[in-house]
Motif scaffolding. Structure first.
Motif, mmCIF file in Angstrom:
data_model
loop_
_atom_site.group_PDB
_atom_site.id
_atom_site.type_symbol
_atom_site.label_atom_id
_atom_site.label_comp_id
_atom_site.label_asym_id
_atom_site.label_seq_id
_atom_site.Cartn_x
_atom_site.Cartn_y
_atom_site.Cartn_z
ATOM 1 N N MET A 91 -34.159 -48.474 21.922
ATOM 2 C CA MET A 91 -34.292 -47.034 22.119
ATOM 3 C C MET A 91 -33.482 -46.271 21.074
ATOM 4 O O MET A 91 -33.955 -45.278 20.509
ATOM 5 C CB MET A 91 -33.864 -46.650 23.536
ATOM 6 C CG MET A 91 -34.844 -47.137 24.593
ATOM 7 S SD MET A 91 -34.259 -46.908 26.281
ATOM 8 C CE MET A 91 -34.534 -45.165 26.508
ATOM 9 N N ARG A 97 -35.446 -41.542 24.257
ATOM 10 C CA ARG A 97 -34.580 -41.538 25.435
ATOM 11 C C ARG A 97 -35.247 -42.085 26.687
ATOM 12 O O ARG A 97 -34.582 -42.265 27.697
ATOM 13 C CB ARG A 97 -34.082 -40.123 25.711
ATOM 14 C CG ARG A 97 -33.212 -39.572 24.597
ATOM 15 C CD ARG A 97 -32.683 -38.201 24.913
ATOM 16 N NE ARG A 97 -33.787 -37.257 25.047
ATOM 17 C CZ ARG A 97 -33.690 -36.088 25.653
ATOM 18 N NH1 ARG A 97 -32.563 -35.709 26.192
ATOM 19 N NH2 ARG A 97 -34.727 -35.293 25.724
ATOM 20 N N HIS A 98 -36.548 -42.323 26.655
ATOM 21 C CA HIS A 98 -37.278 -42.813 27.836
ATOM 22 C C HIS A 98 -38.302 -43.858 27.407
ATOM 23 O O HIS A 98 -38.944 -43.701 26.372
ATOM 24 C CB HIS A 98 -38.047 -41.676 28.511
ATOM 25 C CG HIS A 98 -37.196 -40.536 28.937
ATOM 26 N ND1 HIS A 98 -36.891 -39.485 28.101
ATOM 27 C CD2 HIS A 98 -36.583 -40.269 30.104
ATOM 28 C CE1 HIS A 98 -36.133 -38.624 28.746
ATOM 29 N NE2 HIS A 98 -35.924 -39.073 29.965
ATOM 30 N N LEU A 99 -38.473 -44.871 28.237
ATOM 31 C CA LEU A 99 -39.507 -45.880 28.000
ATOM 32 C C LEU A 99 -40.264 -46.152 29.290
ATOM 33 O O LEU A 99 -39.649 -46.346 30.342
ATOM 34 C CB LEU A 99 -38.882 -47.221 27.567
ATOM 35 C CG LEU A 99 -38.289 -47.343 26.190
ATOM 36 C CD1 LEU A 99 -37.713 -48.747 26.011
ATOM 37 C CD2 LEU A 99 -39.315 -47.065 25.125
ATOM 38 N N SER A 112 -34.521 -44.785 31.403
ATOM 39 C CA SER A 112 -33.991 -43.773 30.489
ATOM 40 C C SER A 112 -32.681 -44.243 29.876
ATOM 41 O O SER A 112 -32.015 -45.147 30.396
ATOM 42 C CB SER A 112 -33.766 -42.452 31.230
ATOM 43 O OG SER A 112 -32.681 -42.578 32.128
ATOM 44 N N MET A 113 -32.300 -43.581 28.803
ATOM 45 C CA MET A 113 -31.020 -43.868 28.188
ATOM 46 C C MET A 113 -29.897 -43.600 29.197
ATOM 47 O O MET A 113 -28.896 -44.314 29.224
ATOM 48 C CB MET A 113 -30.850 -43.018 26.926
ATOM 49 C CG MET A 113 -29.694 -43.465 26.067
ATOM 50 S SD MET A 113 -29.725 -45.213 25.581
ATOM 51 C CE MET A 113 -30.846 -45.172 24.213
#
Length: 123
Positions: A91, A97-99, A112-113
Motif C-alpha cells: 500500500m 490507503r484502502h484495498l 485500510s492503512m
C-alpha cells in the motif's frame, strides 16, 4: 498477523454511473473513505475521498461527473492468508490507503492503512 484477522467485512459500492455527489453522500452516510465501483456487478475500480477531492480541484461538476471518470481503475487487492506487513508495504509503495480484500475470487471486504496501523500499534 494476517489480513483476515483485521479487515472490515462487507464492501460498500457505487455504480460507475453514479454522480460524485451521490458517491460523497454515500461515503458520508456510511462513514467510509472508499467505495468499490461496480459495472454489471463486477468491480471496475475504486473511488476514494482523494479522488473526489481531485475532481473538485479540476472543477468537475459533482452533480454530473461520474464515479467512473474519477475512480482508480488499477485495482490492487489483498487476500486472505497475506501477512499484514506485506500488505502495508504494498500500500505504501502504491500510495494507496484502502484495498479490497478477496477470499478466492470473491471480494469480501476492505482493509485500510488505519487497520494496519492499529495492528502495529497494539501488538
Amino acid at each position: 498477523m494476517q489480513v483476515e484477522e483485521v479487515f472490515h467485512p462487507g464492501t460498500l459500492t457505487c455504480r460507475s454511473s453514479d454522480s460524485l455527489q451521490e458517491v460523497a453522500s454515500r461515503m458520508t452516510a456510511e462513514q467510509v473513505g472508499v467505495l468499490a465501483v461496480l459495472e454489471d456487478d463486477r468491480i471496475v475500480g475504486v473511488i476514494s475521498e482523494r479522488d473526489v477531492v481531485r475532481a473538485v480541484a479540476q472543477s468537475a461538476d459533482p452533480r454530473t461527473a461520474t464515479a467512473d471518470a474519477f475512480a482508480s481503475h488499477q485495482v490492487h487487492t489483498a487476500t486472505f492468508g497475506e501477512d499484514t506487513r506485506e500488505v502495508a508495504r504494498r500500500m505504501l509503495d502504491a500510495g494507496i490507503r484502502h484495498l479490497p480484500v478477496k477470499q478466492g475470487d470473491a471480494v469480501v471486504g476492505v482493509i485500510s492503512m488505519r487497520d494496519l496501523l492499529a495492528v502495529e500499534t497494539w501488538l
